[in-house]
Design a protein around this motif. Sequence first.
Motif, PDB file in Angstrom:
ATOM      1  N   GLY A   1     -54.313 -18.945  -8.037  1.00  0.00           N
ATOM      2  CA  GLY A   1     -55.085 -19.086  -9.260  1.00  0.00           C
ATOM      3  C   GLY A   1     -56.562 -18.805  -9.121  1.00  0.00           C
ATOM      4  N   TYR A   2     -57.009 -18.405  -7.933  1.00  0.00           N
ATOM      5  CA  TYR A   2     -58.423 -18.131  -7.717  1.00  0.00           C
ATOM      6  C   TYR A   2     -58.620 -16.676  -7.306  1.00  0.00           C
ATOM      7  CZ  TYR A   2     -59.298 -23.123  -7.865  1.00  0.00           C
ATOM      8  OH  TYR A   2     -59.383 -24.421  -8.276  1.00  0.00           O
ATOM      9  N   CYS A   3     -59.730 -16.089  -7.757  1.00  0.00           N
ATOM     10  CA  CYS A   3     -60.090 -14.745  -7.338  1.00  0.00           C
ATOM     11  C   CYS A   3     -60.721 -14.824  -5.946  1.00  0.00           C
ATOM     12  CB  CYS A   3     -61.095 -14.120  -8.308  1.00  0.00           C
ATOM     13  SG  CYS A   3     -60.482 -13.942  -9.994  1.00  0.00           S
ATOM     14  N   VAL A   4     -60.197 -14.044  -5.049  1.00  0.00           N
ATOM     15  CA  VAL A   4     -60.682 -14.049  -3.670  1.00  0.00           C
ATOM     16  C   VAL A   4     -61.333 -12.711  -3.375  1.00  0.00           C
ATOM     17  CG1 VAL A   4     -60.026 -14.265  -1.248  1.00  0.00           C
ATOM     18  CG2 VAL A   4     -58.829 -15.606  -2.996  1.00  0.00           C
ATOM     19  N   PRO A   5     -62.673 -12.662  -3.313  1.00  0.00           N
ATOM     20  CA  PRO A   5     -63.353 -11.391  -3.082  1.00  0.00           C
ATOM     21  C   PRO A   5     -63.250 -10.866  -1.660  1.00  0.00           C
ATOM     22  CG  PRO A   5     -64.944 -13.170  -3.262  1.00  0.00           C
ATOM     23  CD  PRO A   5     -63.603 -13.758  -3.595  1.00  0.00           C
ATOM     24  N   HIS A   6     -62.865 -11.709  -0.723  1.00  0.00           N
ATOM     25  CA  HIS A   6     -62.698 -11.246   0.652  1.00  0.00           C
ATOM     26  C   HIS A   6     -61.603 -10.189   0.692  1.00  0.00           C
ATOM     27  CE1 HIS A   6     -62.664 -11.311   4.977  1.00  0.00           C
ATOM     28  NE2 HIS A   6     -61.356 -11.473   4.957  1.00  0.00           N
ATOM     29  N   GLY A   7     -61.963  -9.035   1.248  1.00  0.00           N
ATOM     30  CA  GLY A   7     -60.994  -7.952   1.272  1.00  0.00           C
ATOM     31  C   GLY A   7     -60.898  -7.206  -0.039  1.00  0.00           C
ATOM     32  N   ARG A   8     -61.969  -7.266  -0.836  1.00  0.00           N
ATOM     33  CA  ARG A   8     -61.998  -6.591  -2.134  1.00  0.00           C
ATOM     34  C   ARG A   8     -61.652  -5.114  -1.980  1.00  0.00           C
ATOM     35  NH1 ARG A   8     -67.201  -7.708  -5.670  1.00  0.00           N
ATOM     36  NH2 ARG A   8     -65.903  -9.467  -6.321  1.00  0.00           N
ATOM     37  N   THR A   9     -60.873  -4.616  -2.935  1.00  0.00           N
ATOM     38  CA  THR A   9     -60.518  -3.194  -2.957  1.00  0.00           C
ATOM     39  C   THR A   9     -61.482  -2.451  -3.862  1.00  0.00           C
ATOM     40  OG1 THR A   9     -58.168  -3.682  -2.601  1.00  0.00           O
ATOM     41  CG2 THR A   9     -58.708  -1.523  -3.501  1.00  0.00           C
ATOM     42  N   TRP A  10     -61.981  -1.332  -3.382  1.00  0.00           N
ATOM     43  CA  TRP A  10     -62.930  -0.517  -4.144  1.00  0.00           C
ATOM     44  C   TRP A  10     -62.333   0.853  -4.439  1.00  0.00           C
ATOM     45  CZ3 TRP A  10     -67.385  -2.700  -5.797  1.00  0.00           C
ATOM     46  CH2 TRP A  10     -67.840  -3.840  -5.129  1.00  0.00           C
ATOM     47  N   GLY A  11     -62.704   1.388  -5.598  1.00  0.00           N
ATOM     48  CA  GLY A  11     -62.385   2.771  -5.892  1.00  0.00           C
ATOM     49  C   GLY A  11     -63.414   3.686  -5.255  1.00  0.00           C
ATOM     50  N   GLN A  12     -63.271   4.981  -5.514  1.00  0.00           N
ATOM     51  CA  GLN A  12     -64.174   5.972  -4.931  1.00  0.00           C
ATOM     52  C   GLN A  12     -65.497   6.054  -5.675  1.00  0.00           C
ATOM     53  OE1 GLN A  12     -63.597   7.851  -2.038  1.00  0.00           O
ATOM     54  NE2 GLN A  12     -62.014   6.276  -1.885  1.00  0.00           N
TER      55      GLN A  12
END
Length: 121
Positions: free
Chosen positions: A102-113
Amino acid sequence: QVQLQESGGGSVQTGGSLTLSCVVSGLSVNKCLGWFRQAPGPGRKEGAYIDRYGSPSYDNPVKGRFIISKDGANNGLNLQMKSLSPPDTAMYYCAADRLVLGYCVPHGRTWGQGTQVTVSS
């Protein structure tokens, strides 16, 4: 594997508008998603975000001018930008965080180009 593909960038004059689109694949939730650009200062980013409740939030430089929204039909994320000015010139990136318990975890965030937005005076 989550993949993000941005589009919609371009060149506009001051006062103009653009809408950025991000197609999200490999992800079944439409929360913990955002649009970001590089902010002044090392390692800082600013933009708009859809939180774990599905509610949008905005950093001050874009608040009132940008609208982030989900595109359910295309499993995407849009960013409507208006009243653009030269300081808005940047590469804009779509980003996805994991939703864990239920929480957003920014660690390991995926980025677009990224997609480039250029605003001329």
